[in-house]
Write a protein that holds these residues in place. Structure first.
Motif: not given
Length: 305
Positions: A37-38, A41, A158, A179-180, A183-184
């Protein structure tokens, strides 16, 4: 007490270390690293550096210096993409031809290069989104505030990255990316949705755009809008079918806050959908769909309540 604590820890470590049947059924058959995941990002951050270099990097007026930094970021982006796409390919259901590690990384490199080749078009589309948001919001004093602060720019960056990867049939990674943003920002856009140019979402919190949505050009949504499915279809075995089930929004449509537009219906171009509307039927072009007017009733001394 200390002995009891240690025994509890050891017992639960032992229990949780055993692979359950359910856990095995949900894991890829190939034992290889999963997407990180990182690092996904970082992929998005690198794309931002390339597309908005003056905003997310030190501003460079010299084009050759700017070119150098973009080149460095693109090389980093390519390597991260290859690695994460290769890990994501474990989830591919139709990839019998790429079983070996070498074949997986060759396919990952091919897909990564195709994505890199799409960056100019992704950049063009994102700048139309910035323009649309600036034109739609009199509270936006300049483009910089839109790019730095507005959730729609973050979300659409995104989404447009994820949508291209989705078009390339990269598994898992596109959904991690959207989804990142979800969530933000509270804006939930499936990477499979098709969204045209000059797209604006004002405020944005609670917006949902489903997988099979088709959205035209110059469309504006407000907070809380749902472009969702009304019902689902199943095959003879009772399995849910992935068929078109979300709305088609044509060009120059505005949808105001908390409207729910559901099912495979078409909202005709140049239409306006008012707030808090529940809509499950086609709307012809140039329509204005509004709520019924409120009834003003006066009561004296509580009578009539």
């Amino acid at each position: 007490m200390e002995k009891h604590t240690n025994e509890t820890l050891l017992r639960n470590v032992s229990m949780l270390s055993r692979l359950t049947e359910q856990e095995v059924s949900m894991m890829p058959a190939v034992e290889a690293p999963l997407p990180t995941v990182e690092q996904v990002k970082q992929i998005v951050a690198l794309v931002k550096n390339i597309i908005f270099p003056d905003y997310f990097n030190k501003r460079q007026s010299d084009e050759s210096i700017r070119s150098y930094y973009i080149g460095v970021h693109m090389e980093q982006l390519l390597q991260l993409l290859i690695k994460q796409i290769a890990h994501g390919l474990q989830f591919c259901e139709n990839c019998d031809n790429i079983k070996t590690k070498q074949a997986v990384y060759q396919e990952a490199e091919r897909l990564a290069v195709e994505f890199i080749d799409a960056l100019p078009e992704i950049k063009r589309l994102l700048y139309t989104d910035v323009q649309a948001m600036f034109d739609n919001d009199p509270a936006a004093p300049n483009y910089g505030e839109v790019i730095f602060c507005y959730p729609v720019v973050n979300t659409m960056t995104h989404y447009r990255i994820a949508h291209k990867l989705h078009q390339l049939q990269v598994p898992v990674i596109p959904r991690i990316i959207t989804e990142q943003a979800h969530s933000k920002t509270g804006i939930d856009i499936h990477p499979g949705a098709s969204i045209g140019e000059y797209f604006a979402i004002d405020h944005g919190t609670g917006v949902v755009i489903g997988e099979t949505c088709i959205i035209g050009n110059h469309v504006t949504l407000y907070q809380g809008v749902t472009l969702g499915a009304k019902s689902f279809k199943y095959d003879e075995q009772g399995n849910m079918l992935n068929v078109p089930r979300h709305p088609i929004i044509e060009d120059y449509v505005t949808v105001y806050s908390n409207a729910s537009i559901l099912g495979r219906i078409t909202i005709g171009h140049h239409s306006t959908i008012g707030g808090n509307i529940w809509l499950t039927h086609d709307v012809p072009p140039y329509s204005r769909i509004l709520q019924s007017k409120a009834v003003d009733a006066s009561f004296t001394g509580g009578l009539g309540i």
